[in-house]
Design a protein around this motif. Structure first.
Motif, PDB file in Angstrom:
ATOM      1  N   CYS A 195       0.443   6.692   2.543  1.00 16.58           N
ATOM      2  CA  CYS A 195       0.525   5.243   2.337  1.00 16.58           C
ATOM      3  C   CYS A 195      -0.856   4.643   2.091  1.00 16.58           C
ATOM      4  CB  CYS A 195       1.178   4.580   3.550  1.00 16.58           C
ATOM      5  SG  CYS A 195       2.961   4.867   3.673  1.00 16.58           S
ATOM      6  N   ALA A 196      -1.865   5.126   2.811  1.00 16.74           N
ATOM      7  CA  ALA A 196      -3.231   4.615   2.604  1.00 16.74           C
ATOM      8  C   ALA A 196      -3.689   4.894   1.183  1.00 16.74           C
ATOM      9  CB  ALA A 196      -4.184   5.247   3.617  1.00 16.74           C
ATOM     10  N   GLY A 197      -3.416   6.097   0.695  1.00 20.50           N
ATOM     11  CA  GLY A 197      -3.802   6.435  -0.676  1.00 20.50           C
ATOM     12  C   GLY A 197      -3.049   5.621  -1.707  1.00 20.50           C
ATOM     13  N   LEU A 198      -1.753   5.431  -1.474  1.00 19.53           N
ATOM     14  CA  LEU A 198      -0.929   4.665  -2.415  1.00 19.53           C
ATOM     15  C   LEU A 198      -1.382   3.212  -2.474  1.00 19.53           C
ATOM     16  CD1 LEU A 198       1.538   4.580  -4.313  1.00 19.53           C
ATOM     17  CD2 LEU A 198       2.944   4.065  -2.295  1.00 19.53           C
ATOM     18  N   PHE A 199      -1.651   2.610  -1.317  1.00 12.20           N
ATOM     19  CA  PHE A 199      -2.067   1.215  -1.295  1.00 12.20           C
ATOM     20  C   PHE A 199      -3.436   1.036  -1.949  1.00 12.20           C
ATOM     21  CE2 PHE A 199       0.653   0.619   2.747  1.00 12.20           C
ATOM     22  CZ  PHE A 199       1.766   0.436   1.968  1.00 12.20           C
ATOM     23  N   THR A 200      -4.349   1.991  -1.697  1.00 14.62           N
ATOM     24  CA  THR A 200      -5.670   1.913  -2.324  1.00 14.62           C
ATOM     25  C   THR A 200      -5.554   1.983  -3.839  1.00 14.62           C
ATOM     26  OG1 THR A 200      -6.720   2.935  -0.399  1.00 14.62           O
ATOM     27  CG2 THR A 200      -7.946   2.991  -2.470  1.00 14.62           C
ATOM     28  N   TRP A 201      -4.673   2.847  -4.320  1.00 13.77           N
ATOM     29  CA  TRP A 201      -4.470   3.008  -5.760  1.00 13.77           C
ATOM     30  C   TRP A 201      -3.846   1.756  -6.375  1.00 13.77           C
ATOM     31  CZ3 TRP A 201       0.399   4.763  -8.381  1.00 13.77           C
ATOM     32  CH2 TRP A 201       0.185   4.997  -9.753  1.00 13.77           C
ATOM     33  N   LEU A 202      -2.861   1.176  -5.703  1.00 14.77           N
ATOM     34  CA  LEU A 202      -2.136   0.045  -6.280  1.00 14.77           C
ATOM     35  C   LEU A 202      -2.884  -1.279  -6.159  1.00 14.77           C
ATOM     36  CD1 LEU A 202       1.571   0.730  -5.196  1.00 14.77           C
ATOM     37  CD2 LEU A 202       0.589   0.872  -7.494  1.00 14.77           C
ATOM     38  N   ARG A 203      -3.643  -1.440  -5.078  1.00 17.87           N
ATOM     39  CA  ARG A 203      -4.251  -2.757  -4.864  1.00 17.87           C
ATOM     40  C   ARG A 203      -5.349  -3.059  -5.879  1.00 17.87           C
ATOM     41  NH1 ARG A 203      -8.133  -2.268   0.504  1.00 17.87           N
ATOM     42  NH2 ARG A 203      -9.654  -0.816  -0.378  1.00 17.87           N
ATOM     43  N   SER A 204      -5.816  -2.029  -6.600  1.00 19.65           N
ATOM     44  CA  SER A 204      -6.824  -2.262  -7.634  1.00 19.65           C
ATOM     45  C   SER A 204      -6.205  -2.682  -8.956  1.00 19.65           C
ATOM     46  CB  SER A 204      -7.654  -0.986  -7.845  1.00 19.65           C
ATOM     47  OG  SER A 204      -6.844   0.055  -8.365  1.00 19.65           O
ATOM     48  N   LYS A 205      -4.895  -2.802  -8.975  1.00 21.14           N
ATOM     49  CA  LYS A 205      -4.194  -3.164 -10.207  1.00 21.14           C
ATOM     50  C   LYS A 205      -3.673  -4.591 -10.107  1.00 21.14           C
ATOM     51  CE  LYS A 205      -2.774   1.640 -10.841  1.00 21.14           C
ATOM     52  NZ  LYS A 205      -3.760   1.889 -11.910  1.00 21.14           N
ATOM     53  N   GLU A 206      -4.043  -5.388 -11.101  1.00 17.04           N
ATOM     54  CA  GLU A 206      -3.579  -6.770 -11.113  1.00 17.04           C
ATOM     55  C   GLU A 206      -2.069  -6.807 -11.243  1.00 17.04           C
ATOM     56  OE1 GLU A 206      -5.784  -9.779 -13.210  1.00 17.04           O
ATOM     57  OE2 GLU A 206      -7.284  -8.314 -13.806  1.00 17.04           O
ATOM     58  N   GLY A 207      -1.454  -7.753 -10.538  1.00 20.70           N
ATOM     59  CA  GLY A 207      -0.006  -7.897 -10.585  1.00 20.70           C
ATOM     60  C   GLY A 207       0.732  -6.988  -9.626  1.00 20.70           C
ATOM     61  N   ALA A 208      -0.016  -6.217  -8.797  1.00 20.85           N
ATOM     62  CA  ALA A 208       0.646  -5.299  -7.865  1.00 20.85           C
ATOM     63  C   ALA A 208       0.996  -5.971  -6.544  1.00 20.85           C
ATOM     64  CB  ALA A 208      -0.254  -4.100  -7.594  1.00 20.85           C
ATOM     65  N   GLY A 209       0.638  -7.242  -6.397  1.00 26.02           N
ATOM     66  CA  GLY A 209       0.870  -7.945  -5.136  1.00 26.02           C
ATOM     67  C   GLY A 209       2.322  -7.955  -4.709  1.00 26.02           C
ATOM     68  N   ARG A 210       3.238  -8.214  -5.659  1.00 25.55           N
ATOM     69  CA  ARG A 210       4.667  -8.262  -5.305  1.00 25.55           C
ATOM     70  C   ARG A 210       5.158  -6.888  -4.881  1.00 25.55           C
ATOM     71  NH1 ARG A 210       4.422 -11.135 -10.185  1.00 25.55           N
ATOM     72  NH2 ARG A 210       4.632 -13.383  -9.955  1.00 25.55           N
ATOM     73  N   ILE A 211       4.697  -5.853  -5.574  1.00 23.20           N
ATOM     74  CA  ILE A 211       5.111  -4.494  -5.228  1.00 23.20           C
ATOM     75  C   ILE A 211       4.601  -4.125  -3.844  1.00 23.20           C
ATOM     76  CG2 ILE A 211       4.946  -2.061  -5.883  1.00 23.20           C
ATOM     77  CD1 ILE A 211       4.602  -2.918  -8.754  1.00 23.20           C
ATOM     78  N   LEU A 212       3.342  -4.484  -3.554  1.00 23.82           N
ATOM     79  CA  LEU A 212       2.746  -4.129  -2.272  1.00 23.82           C
ATOM     80  C   LEU A 212       3.483  -4.775  -1.115  1.00 23.82           C
ATOM     81  CD1 LEU A 212      -1.075  -4.223  -3.073  1.00 23.82           C
ATOM     82  CD2 LEU A 212       0.296  -2.232  -2.477  1.00 23.82           C
ATOM     83  N   ASN A 213       3.976  -5.991  -1.302  1.00 22.65           N
ATOM     84  CA  ASN A 213       4.719  -6.657  -0.226  1.00 22.65           C
ATOM     85  C   ASN A 213       5.946  -5.837   0.179  1.00 22.65           C
ATOM     86  OD1 ASN A 213       2.947  -8.812  -0.117  1.00 22.65           O
ATOM     87  ND2 ASN A 213       4.085 -10.030  -1.616  1.00 22.65           N
ATOM     88  N   TRP A 214       6.651  -5.296  -0.802  1.00 23.75           N
ATOM     89  CA  TRP A 214       7.810  -4.455  -0.504  1.00 23.75           C
ATOM     90  C   TRP A 214       7.383  -3.108   0.069  1.00 23.75           C
ATOM     91  CZ3 TRP A 214      12.576  -6.216  -0.180  1.00 23.75           C
ATOM     92  CH2 TRP A 214      12.922  -7.385  -0.878  1.00 23.75           C
ATOM     93  N   LEU A 215       6.279  -2.574  -0.429  1.00 25.40           N
ATOM     94  CA  LEU A 215       5.815  -1.277   0.065  1.00 25.40           C
ATOM     95  C   LEU A 215       5.330  -1.358   1.506  1.00 25.40           C
ATOM     96  CD1 LEU A 215       3.937   0.224  -3.024  1.00 25.40           C
ATOM     97  CD2 LEU A 215       6.152   0.886  -2.090  1.00 25.40           C
ATOM     98  N   TYR A 216       4.732  -2.491   1.886  1.00 21.66           N
ATOM     99  CA  TYR A 216       4.329  -2.662   3.283  1.00 21.66           C
ATOM    100  C   TYR A 216       5.560  -2.569   4.190  1.00 21.66           C
ATOM    101  CZ  TYR A 216      -0.321  -4.266   1.865  1.00 21.66           C
ATOM    102  OH  TYR A 216      -1.588  -4.337   1.341  1.00 21.66           O
ATOM    103  N   LEU A 217       6.659  -3.191   3.750  1.00 22.43           N
ATOM    104  CA  LEU A 217       7.898  -3.144   4.525  1.00 22.43           C
ATOM    105  C   LEU A 217       8.420  -1.711   4.612  1.00 22.43           C
ATOM    106  CD1 LEU A 217      10.254  -4.589   5.953  1.00 22.43           C
ATOM    107  CD2 LEU A 217      11.291  -4.938   3.700  1.00 22.43           C
ATOM    108  N   MET A 218       8.412  -1.006   3.484  1.00 22.43           N
ATOM    109  CA  MET A 218       8.892   0.373   3.468  1.00 22.43           C
ATOM    110  C   MET A 218       7.993   1.290   4.284  1.00 22.43           C
ATOM    111  SD  MET A 218      10.126   0.931  -0.468  1.00 22.43           S
ATOM    112  CE  MET A 218      10.471   2.658  -0.113  1.00 22.43           C
ATOM    113  N   ALA A 219       6.683   1.018   4.266  1.00 21.94           N
ATOM    114  CA  ALA A 219       5.738   1.853   5.000  1.00 21.94           C
ATOM    115  C   ALA A 219       6.029   1.851   6.491  1.00 21.94           C
ATOM    116  CB  ALA A 219       4.310   1.371   4.750  1.00 21.94           C
ATOM    117  N   VAL A 220       6.596   0.756   6.987  1.00 21.31           N
ATOM    118  CA  VAL A 220       6.970   0.670   8.395  1.00 21.31           C
ATOM    119  C   VAL A 220       8.404   1.155   8.606  1.00 21.31           C
ATOM    120  CG1 VAL A 220       7.309  -0.889  10.344  1.00 21.31           C
ATOM    121  CG2 VAL A 220       5.381  -1.238   8.798  1.00 21.31           C
TER     122      VAL A 220
END
Length: 373
Positions: free
Chosen positions: A156-181
């Motif tokens: 999850c740390a690697g995935l978030f680091t990879w995605l957060r550098s991409k513009e427009g990934a904010g909506r995806i990250l919100n769902w991934l944070y939920l899935m990560a837990v």
């Protein structure tokens, strides 16, 4: 320029291999966790879903791809550690660094064990696994839970680091944070519920708690599996130790010039010519925006050069591309790519340290500056 292009191409290939091998391993772990979560229904439900979730990784082709991804990800991770200028960084990077050096060996023991059982003709289902971990070898079961936590945190740390550098990934990250837990929690609950079901079966003398007889001429190679997995763990730890030792020797013998960095607050930050501006800030415990973790892709570590005692190195092709993409004006450089040759360098950060792509605008707005000029 040709040498720079070659280096950039090599870096892109290495980065792509790390990302895709990591995603493949994360898919492997996610399917197993999903399968475990079905223990909330029953052990039988876990075994019914096994061919479509965790079972797909035991095939000849998928098994070979999995082992290739494990080996690739591990050695590229060691290579990244060897080349890392400084180990002083934020907590997330430290967690990812440490877990990355142990997660692949731990995961390899699981994959090798399952593969060897399959090769021996043993169909080891979830009923057998839960029986083994809860009734016969609970210590190994505890180790599997620890493995689950380490692998999931690293992935999850690697995935978030990879995605957060991409513009427009904010909506995806919100769902991934939920899935990560949710995913590991449901998996642990499923594992615990399956264990409770097995313990009850053992208490009541139900058939579920007793092993099925193996086919004739089939023997479970537990001793060989233990020998191989222990060898993998010890060999991996040895390689990790040698990598850290080689990295220490490399940087200890490297000739460098003293550099003094001065940022917004005016304090002197000691650094060296072997470190980028970003690594110099990290070394001094100074937070600085870097959504892509210093890979020269996001542009959030950009700084305006106020003054420098010596001429600065020309930007690489990677840096030029990123500066062009973010619309940087003259005098702006990427903190993760610029390594001053010596002397005193004064800079101004363009983005706040906690900047995300959801924020409205950087500290220094290029359009306004251009209008003022």
């Amino acid at each position: 320029m040709a040498n720079q292009t070659k280096k950039m191409t090599s870096a892109i290939v290495v980065r792509a291999l790390r990302v895709w091998s990591g995603l493949f391993l994360l898919a492997f772990v996610t399917s197993h966790l999903t399968n475990l979560s079905l223990g909330l229904i029953s052990i039988n439900a876990m075994d019914v879903a096994r061919p479509y979730l965790s079972g797909v990784w035991t095939g000849d082709i998928t098994g070979k791809i999995l082992m290739s991804a494990l080996v690739t990800h591990f050695f590229l991770g060691l290579w990244a550690v060897y080349n890392r200028p400084t180990l002083r960084t934020n907590a997330q990077d430290i967690v990812q660094l440490v877990s990355g050096m142990i997660v692949v060996p731990l995961l390899a023991t699981h994959a090798v064990g399952i593969g060897m059982l399959s090769s021996a003709g043993v169909d080891f289902g979830y009923a057998d696994t839960i029986r083994l971990f809860w009734l016969q070898l609970p210590t190994i079961g505890l180790m599997q839970v620890i493995l689950l936590a380490v692998v999931w945190v690293h992935g999850c740390a690697g995935l978030f680091t990879w995605l957060r550098s991409k513009e427009g990934a904010g909506r995806i990250l919100n769902w991934l944070y939920l899935m990560a837990v949710a995913v590991p929690v449901l998996a642990l609950l499923g594992y615990a519920e399956a264990g409770r079901e097995m313990l009850v079966a053992g208490r009541d003398g139900a058939q579920l708690a007793f092993s099925n007889e193996l086919p004739p001429n089939v023997e479970v190679p537990f001793a060989l599996i233990k020998e191989v997995t222990n060898g993998i763990i010890l060999g991996s730890l040895l390689l990790s130790g040698l990598t850290l030792a080689a990295r220490f020797i490399r940087f200890a013998s490297q000739k460098t010039q003293e550099v003094t960095l001065v940022r917004d607050d005016g304090r002197d930050l000691p650094s060296t010519s072997a470190l980028s501006l970003l690594d110099g800030f990290r070394r001094n415990g100074q937070p600085h925006a870097n959504l892509c973790a210093g890979r020269g892709r996001c542009g959030t570590c950009a700084v305006r050069i106020i003054d420098s005692d010596f001429p600065l190195p020309s930007p690489t092709e990677l840096e030029l591309r990123t500066l062009h993409r973010i619309g940087a004006l003259e005098g702006v450089r990427l903190g993760c790519q610029l390594k001053p040759s010596g002397g005193r360098v004064t800079v101004r950060a363009l983005y706040p340290a906690d900047y995300t792509f959801e924020d409205a605008r950087p500290v220094e707005e290029p359009a306004e500056e251009e209008a003022m000029g």
